[in-house]
Design a protein around this motif. Structure first.
Motif: not given
Length: 162
Positions: A70-81
């Motif tokens: 959920x926190x990654x979804x809020x951020x709208x990005x990840x470090x993984x391609x």
């Protein structure tokens, strides 16, 4: 080895290496170690907001995949391609890295919220089984890959005015 951490009791956020001018955060690891500072901050603020909304005790009981996703979804990005991550997920494969796991968690929560229409309140109140959520997400991504094949040039040609 992480980008940042937020401490539950003090609600303070510490970021590993922050470059405000470049909007960049860097983790102390070899791979997938750079992402936007805004994304890292948003992720950590998400943890704080979840603790405030649901309470510390409830959040401690929420599965890691759900909270981090959920926190990654809020951020709208990840470090993984994204393309590589989606291919791995669609094939039912994994990469042995926290970066990939957080990417997978984000895609799982994205599927549950955007495709199944579940709210974070519903998810926290009754967390789905991780394996089932991962399998359903894999099927969803497989469908998306089939519907959106890697043919950007052909798509551009079809959309170009005559």
């Amino acid at each position: 080895r992480t980008f940042a951490i937020s401490y539950p009791l003090t609600q303070k956020i510490f970021i590993a290496q922050a470059d405000f001018v470049r909007n960049e955060s860097k983790a102390f690891r070899a791979d997938h170690n750079i992402r936007s500072l805004v994304g890292v901050g948003t992720h950590e603020i998400g943890h704080i907001l979840m603790r405030r909304r649901f309470g510390l005790w409830t959040i401690w009981r929420v599965p890691t995949w759900l909270e981090e996703g959920y926190c990654e979804l809020l951020a709208g990005e990840s470090s993984f391609p994204r393309d590589h991550g989606d291919r791995l997920l669609a094939e039912g494969k994994r990469e042995n890295s926290s970066s990939f796991e957080y990417f997978a968690y984000r895609r799982m929560v994205e599927y549950l919220t955007k495709q199944k229409g579940l709210s974070i309140v519903e998810l926290v109140g009754n967390p789905p089984n991780e394996r089932k959520a991962r399998d359903e997400t894999r099927q969803w991504i497989q469908t998306r890959i089939v519907e959106q094949p890697d043919e950007p040039l052909a798509v551009r040609r079809q959309r170009a005015p005559s």
